[in-house]
Write a protein that holds these residues in place. Structure first.
Motif, PDB file in Angstrom:
ATOM      1  N   GLY A 137       0.831  -1.202   0.000  1.00  0.00           N
ATOM      2  CA  GLY A 137       0.000   0.000   0.000  1.00  0.00           C
ATOM      3  C   GLY A 137       0.863   1.248   0.000  1.00  0.00           C
ATOM      4  N   THR A 138       1.942   1.229   0.797  1.00  0.00           N
ATOM      5  CA  THR A 138       2.878   2.350   0.837  1.00  0.00           C
ATOM      6  C   THR A 138       3.567   2.536  -0.510  1.00  0.00           C
ATOM      7  N   MET A 139       3.970   1.429  -1.133  1.00  0.00           N
ATOM      8  CA  MET A 139       4.637   1.519  -2.427  1.00  0.00           C
ATOM      9  C   MET A 139       3.705   2.116  -3.477  1.00  0.00           C
ATOM     10  N   LEU A 140       2.436   1.717  -3.462  1.00  0.00           N
ATOM     11  CA  LEU A 140       1.471   2.291  -4.389  1.00  0.00           C
ATOM     12  C   LEU A 140       1.342   3.793  -4.176  1.00  0.00           C
ATOM     13  N   GLN A 141       1.343   4.215  -2.923  1.00  0.00           N
ATOM     14  CA  GLN A 141       1.196   5.635  -2.619  1.00  0.00           C
ATOM     15  C   GLN A 141       2.437   6.422  -3.034  1.00  0.00           C
ATOM     16  N   TYR A 142       3.623   5.814  -2.910  1.00  0.00           N
ATOM     17  CA  TYR A 142       4.829   6.457  -3.435  1.00  0.00           C
ATOM     18  C   TYR A 142       4.664   6.725  -4.933  1.00  0.00           C
ATOM     19  N   GLY A 143       4.293   5.682  -5.655  1.00  0.00           N
ATOM     20  CA  GLY A 143       4.130   5.817  -7.100  1.00  0.00           C
ATOM     21  C   GLY A 143       3.089   6.857  -7.464  1.00  0.00           C
ATOM     22  N   SER A 144       1.994   6.863  -6.719  1.00  0.00           N
ATOM     23  CA  SER A 144       0.928   7.825  -6.979  1.00  0.00           C
ATOM     24  C   SER A 144       1.416   9.252  -6.758  1.00  0.00           C
ATOM     25  N   ALA A 145       2.119   9.491  -5.657  1.00  0.00           N
ATOM     26  CA  ALA A 145       2.595  10.838  -5.340  1.00  0.00           C
ATOM     27  C   ALA A 145       3.583  11.345  -6.394  1.00  0.00           C
ATOM     28  N   VAL A 146       4.499  10.482  -6.796  1.00  0.00           N
ATOM     29  CA  VAL A 146       5.499  10.865  -7.800  1.00  0.00           C
ATOM     30  C   VAL A 146       4.828  11.139  -9.144  1.00  0.00           C
ATOM     31  N   SER A 147       3.922  10.254  -9.536  1.00  0.00           N
ATOM     32  CA  SER A 147       3.269  10.400 -10.835  1.00  0.00           C
ATOM     33  C   SER A 147       2.435  11.673 -10.912  1.00  0.00           C
ATOM     34  N   LYS A 148       1.720  11.996  -9.837  1.00  0.00           N
ATOM     35  CA  LYS A 148       0.908  13.218  -9.816  1.00  0.00           C
ATOM     36  C   LYS A 148       1.777  14.455 -10.047  1.00  0.00           C
ATOM     37  N   GLU A 149       2.872  14.536  -9.325  1.00  0.00           N
ATOM     38  CA  GLU A 149       3.738  15.719  -9.455  1.00  0.00           C
ATOM     39  C   GLU A 149       4.400  15.771 -10.829  1.00  0.00           C
ATOM     40  N   PHE A 150       4.768  14.615 -11.353  1.00  0.00           N
ATOM     41  CA  PHE A 150       5.357  14.585 -12.698  1.00  0.00           C
ATOM     42  C   PHE A 150       4.357  15.105 -13.729  1.00  0.00           C
ATOM     43  N   CYS A 151       3.106  14.641 -13.611  1.00  0.00           N
ATOM     44  CA  CYS A 151       2.073  15.071 -14.562  1.00  0.00           C
ATOM     45  C   CYS A 151       1.841  16.573 -14.478  1.00  0.00           C
ATOM     46  N   LYS A 152       1.725  17.096 -13.261  1.00  0.00           N
ATOM     47  CA  LYS A 152       1.458  18.525 -13.095  1.00  0.00           C
ATOM     48  C   LYS A 152       2.613  19.382 -13.583  1.00  0.00           C
ATOM     49  N   THR A 153       3.830  18.858 -13.455  1.00  0.00           N
ATOM     50  CA  THR A 153       5.008  19.668 -13.774  1.00  0.00           C
ATOM     51  C   THR A 153       5.445  19.540 -15.227  1.00  0.00           C
ATOM     52  N   PHE A 154       5.302  18.349 -15.803  1.00  0.00           N
ATOM     53  CA  PHE A 154       5.890  18.113 -17.118  1.00  0.00           C
ATOM     54  C   PHE A 154       4.914  17.650 -18.200  1.00  0.00           C
ATOM     55  N   VAL A 155       3.707  17.235 -17.839  1.00  0.00           N
ATOM     56  CA  VAL A 155       2.818  16.620 -18.823  1.00  0.00           C
ATOM     57  C   VAL A 155       1.678  17.537 -19.228  1.00  0.00           C
ATOM     58  N   ILE A 156       0.897  17.996 -18.278  1.00  0.00           N
ATOM     59  CA  ILE A 156      -0.304  18.760 -18.617  1.00  0.00           C
ATOM     60  C   ILE A 156       0.007  20.248 -18.740  1.00  0.00           C
ATOM     61  N   LYS A 157      -0.914  20.953 -19.357  1.00  0.00           N
ATOM     62  CA  LYS A 157      -0.737  22.398 -19.521  1.00  0.00           C
ATOM     63  C   LYS A 157      -0.681  23.087 -18.158  1.00  0.00           C
ATOM     64  N   PRO A 158       0.146  24.138 -18.033  1.00  0.00           N
ATOM     65  CA  PRO A 158       0.249  24.839 -16.746  1.00  0.00           C
ATOM     66  C   PRO A 158      -1.096  25.342 -16.231  1.00  0.00           C
ATOM     67  N   GLU A 159      -1.968  25.821 -17.147  1.00  0.00           N
ATOM     68  CA  GLU A 159      -3.249  26.354 -16.679  1.00  0.00           C
ATOM     69  C   GLU A 159      -4.125  25.262 -16.075  1.00  0.00           C
ATOM     70  N   HIS A 160      -3.961  24.033 -16.551  1.00  0.00           N
ATOM     71  CA  HIS A 160      -4.721  22.920 -15.969  1.00  0.00           C
ATOM     72  C   HIS A 160      -4.155  22.555 -14.607  1.00  0.00           C
ATOM     73  N   ALA A 161      -2.829  22.517 -14.500  1.00  0.00           N
ATOM     74  CA  ALA A 161      -2.193  22.194 -13.226  1.00  0.00           C
ATOM     75  C   ALA A 161      -2.502  23.254 -12.172  1.00  0.00           C
ATOM     76  N   ILE A 162      -2.463  24.514 -12.573  1.00  0.00           N
ATOM     77  CA  ILE A 162      -2.740  25.608 -11.643  1.00  0.00           C
ATOM     78  C   ILE A 162      -4.183  25.552 -11.158  1.00  0.00           C
ATOM     79  N   ALA A 163      -5.123  25.309 -12.081  1.00  0.00           N
ATOM     80  CA  ALA A 163      -6.536  25.221 -11.704  1.00  0.00           C
ATOM     81  C   ALA A 163      -6.769  24.063 -10.742  1.00  0.00           C
ATOM     82  N   HIS A 164      -6.061  22.972 -10.959  1.00  0.00           N
ATOM     83  CA  HIS A 164      -6.176  21.823 -10.051  1.00  0.00           C
ATOM     84  C   HIS A 164      -5.596  22.164  -8.676  1.00  0.00           C
ATOM     85  N   ASP A 165      -4.382  22.713  -8.664  1.00  0.00           N
ATOM     86  CA  ASP A 165      -3.738  23.034  -7.389  1.00  0.00           C
ATOM     87  C   ASP A 165      -4.508  24.104  -6.620  1.00  0.00           C
TER      88      ASP A 165
END
Length: 781
Positions: A137-165
């Motif tokens: 369960g902890t390992m899944l949460q590590y992966g989830s946390a890393v993936s979320k930040e990667f998506c917000k920083t490098f994948v999706i448009k900044p305006e989408h990441a900002i609106a989410h945050d």
């Protein structure tokens, strides 16, 4: 001379002018590239000298911070007439800041996941079906946390990441976004089981017995779960497994006939091989159902008489074999359903940290075979797991249909009565209503693929602008939720003295447009994936038309059959902020609530026509989201009575859980929103005590939902269990059977509650906002 600079974390490091020069050059290069030119590094170095000169004058006795240096760069660029380079530098600076903040958030998340106990950290209880204290369960949460930040920083448009945050919107399952997975799927077991299927480690043959059918159904759900980030549904489980019941009956009938012949006529036949072969072929050609009529009885008796040349004996053997086979088939079907339920509560998916999210729709197959599936599925669920525990999965959904199971003369009326009994004890099944106008318009008699099915989370997928309007092989692609209460606060009487609906709708339209753009961005990522990226979902042809593509084909042309969905949360709080009352309190608020949701639905219908894709509106199941919007809004706007003064916003269009209202009023107020939310909806009614003691009242509520035009409904009630003596029922502080007190010897009563959709379990697994919602709920009488 400047020799040192202070970093953001407080460290003092050596000042390096070259870093300033390089940053200016990169910004200038971006501007020059747009104009078809090349940037001059020497000019960047000259500007850097001016920055250093300015810093030397301003910070004679003080060490400047990194921010001070960056401010100086902007100042010099503007004063030297390099406005465009300045703008590029500011954007670069903002982007660097965003990446830096992302790393900081990630490290804080990792710290909580690593060191905090699940009881004290909401991040470890976002999904109540994952044990955040376990290693996997902890390992899944590590992966989830890393993936979320990667998506917000490098994948999706900044305006989408900002609106989410900023909590203007919430992009669900963002940790899976960059992987391109789809949310969920409605699996056709008939198609999947024909000729068998592969899970990637060998081919499984077409099942020949109800036990195998049930086992493979669980395996199919597990395998498909590993290709998706949402849940799995079988939309007509009774129809899908009926063939397994028939195959079992055929086999048992043949065995009982052969055994009877061998036992009673052992001296007449040297071998039964030829008889078995002849009988097998005859049964396969003539036994189309286990519900053999009188005319068919004679045909089978005649066949046995060909072997024995003794009609009375043949008649006796046939009747014995038929009755014994039916009894044994019933027993095996129960065992198969029991195994199916146990499997889905114990088998793991997604790296072994959680069981598959599964939903089973059933109740409309009137054949003897289908009825046995439905009956025994309900009975096995009623019995519970090994120690009497209430199963969490699969989410059972009983399809209610007039003429099939709702009235006393309907062929499956007994199954409807049984479903109410089981639901009153185990929380499930939920109830879907095929006669609701928005469901009935798709219904075609004797075509189960047109019977609207629901996911346990409330998702509904049936309309299709891209092709056939059926339930199987389709699901939701992704969904994003809009924070309605915030719009109500900004444009309502709380801020302006009275509601400014013009500005409210203007910003609502802007948010919808933003989400549509974000969904299309995600659709492009999903569409670029290939068949081979989803070896079961696509490789085994589970998703509609995927069997027409090859291994390396992109999936864009087939995922169009899924839905792109906009959700909303907190209609009640939005109305409260706008006009001071929610839709349970006055007709004016109800009228405004329907106006708001109608506008959202129309915008998405128009978008479906514009893009030729299935844009739809969902009444968001606020599971991981239940407290996030409220926490952010309270920090901005403070505590507002009836809006931000609780730990959570009300789920979708529901009446607030702490508002006293009758069950029938709640049903009638929420009913119109079901038709508007074509991507999914549910209405809950809360009952006190043990509803098994008053099944008539329980059934009356289900019927009231049907009459009001509800699409999908559920009845909540306490489900408690003493793990020591095994008592199931309603328990206060003392077990009524063994007299043990809650917490005695460190053993607490299990208290199963439903928050929403798939989120059912013991209260201690819920996050703080969900616990607060359970605490605040009032009962509907």
């Amino acid at each position: 001379m400047i020799t040192k600079v202070q970093k953001r974390d407080g460290r003092i490091i050596t000042f390096n002018k070259e870093k300033i020069t390089r940053a200016i050059f990169l910004a200038a290069s971006e501007v020059a590239e747009k104009e078809g030119k090349k940037a001059d590094y020497n000019l960047s170095d000259e500007i850097s000298d001016k920055v250093v000169s300015y810093l030397n004058k301003k910070y004679i006795d003080k060490i400047p911070s990194v921010e001070d240096v960056q401010d100086a760069v902007v100042k010099v660029l503007i004063e030297d007439g390099h406005a465009k380079t300045s703008e590029a530098y500011i954007l670069y600076r903002a982007e660097r800041s965003r990446i830096r903040n992302s790393k900081t958030r990630l490290m804080k998340s990792i710290e909580k996941i690593t060191f905090a106990d699940a009881d004290k950290a909401d991040i470890k209880r976002e999904n109540a079906n994952i044990d955040g204290n376990t290693a996997m369960g902890t390992m899944l949460q590590y992966g989830s946390a890393v993936s979320k930040e990667f998506c917000k920083t490098f994948v999706i448009k900044p305006e989408h990441a900002i609106a989410h945050d900023n909590a203007d919107i919430h992009i669900h399952d963002m940790d899976f976004l960059n992987m391109g997975t789809l949310t969920c799927c409605q699996i056709d077991p008939i198609k999947l089981f024909k000729q068998g299927f592969s899970t990637g480690h060998g081919h499984l043959r077409e099942p020949q017995d109800i036990m195998s059918y049930a086992a493979l159904a669980a395996i199919a759900i597990q395998s498909n779960q590993n290709d998706q980030h949402g849940g799995q549904s079988i939309p007509f489980f009774d129809y899908g497994l009926a063939q397994g019941v028939l195959k079992t009956y055929r086999k048992l009938y043949k065995e009982h006939v052969l055994n009877s012949i061998e036992l009673n006529y052992y001296d007449r036949f040297d071998t039964l091989d030829e008889i078995q072969e002849s009988l097998s072929e005859f049964i396969a050609n003539n036994m189309k159902t286990i519900d053999i009529c009188e005319d068919m009885d004679k045909i089978f008796i005649d066949k046995i008489n060909e072997i024995l040349n003794d009609y009375k004996a043949s008649e006796k053997i046939h009747n014995f074999a038929k009755n014994k086979a039916l009894k044994d088939t019933d027993r095996r079907t129960y065992q198969a359903m029991e195994g199916f339920v146990h499997n889905l509560n114990t088998m793991h998916s997604r790296a072994g940290a959680q069981v598959p999210f599964s939903s089973i729709n059933f109740g409309t197959d009137t054949s003897k075979e289908g009825r046995l599936v439905s009956k025994n599925l309900l009975l096995s669920f009623e019995r519970g797991l090994g120690n009497g525990e209430t199963p969490i999965f699969p989410i059972l959904i009983f399809k209610v249909k007039e003429g099939i199971n709702l009235n006393e003369n309907d062929p499956n009326y007994d199954l409807f009565k049984l479903s109410c009994r089981v639901s009153s004890k185990r929380l499930f099944p939920n109830f879907s209503f095929l006669d609701a106008p928005f469901n009935f318009k798709y219904y075609k008699e004797n075509k189960p693929d047109t019977e609207v099915a629901y996911m346990g989370c409330r998702t509904r997928v049936i309309g299709n602008v891209c092709g056939e309007e059926v339930v199987t092989g389709r699901g939701n692609l992704s969904f994003t939720t809009i924070n309605l209460p915030r719009l109500g606060i900004k444009h309502g009487m709380v801020s302006k003295g009275k509601a400014d609906m013009k500005e409210f709708y203007k910003e609502l339209d802007e948010k919808i447009n933003l989400v549509i753009d974000q969904l299309m961005e995600r659709f492009d990522i999903q569409g670029s994936k290939k068949i081979k990226n989803f070896p079961f979902l696509m490789g085994q042809g589970v998703w509609m038309d995927s069997d027409k593509l090859s291994h390396d084909d992109e999936i864009r042309k087939v995922i169009k059959h899924g839905t792109l969905t906009v959700g909303f949360i907190g209609l009640a709080e939005c109305l409260k902020a706008l006009i001071g009352k929610h839709h349970g309190e006055c007709e004016e608020a109800q009228k405004l609530g329907l106006e708001i949701i109608t506008r959202m639905r129309k915008r998405l219908d128009d978008t479906s026509k514009e893009y030729n894709l299935n844009f739809s509106l969902i009444a968001t199941p606020a599971e991981g989201l239940s407290g996030r919007f409220t926490k952010v809004d309270k920090s901005i706007y403070g505590s507002i009575e009836g809006v931000t003064d609780k730990e959570y916003y009300t789920n979708s269009f529901h009446i607030p859980v702490d508002y006293k209202i009758s069950a029938y009023d709640k049903i009638n107020i929420e009913s119109p929103y079901h038709e508007l939310t074509n991507a999914g909806h549910i209405t809950y009614i809360e009952l006190e005590g043990n509803p098994s003691d008053n099944l008539e009242a329980f059934e009356a509520i289900v019927r009231a939902m049907k009459e009001a035009g509800i699409g999908y409904g559920s009845i909540n009630h306490p489900v408690d269990r003493d793990p020591v003596c095994g008592y199931n029922g309603v328990i206060d502080d003392v077990c009524p059977v063994c007299g043990r007190k809650d917490g005695e010897d460190g053993i607490y009563f299990e208290r199963i509650r439903r928050i929403t959709g798939y989120l059912v379990g013991t209260v201690d697994r819920f996050n703080n906002a969900k616990r607060a919602e359970v605490r605040d709920r009032v009962k509907h009488i």
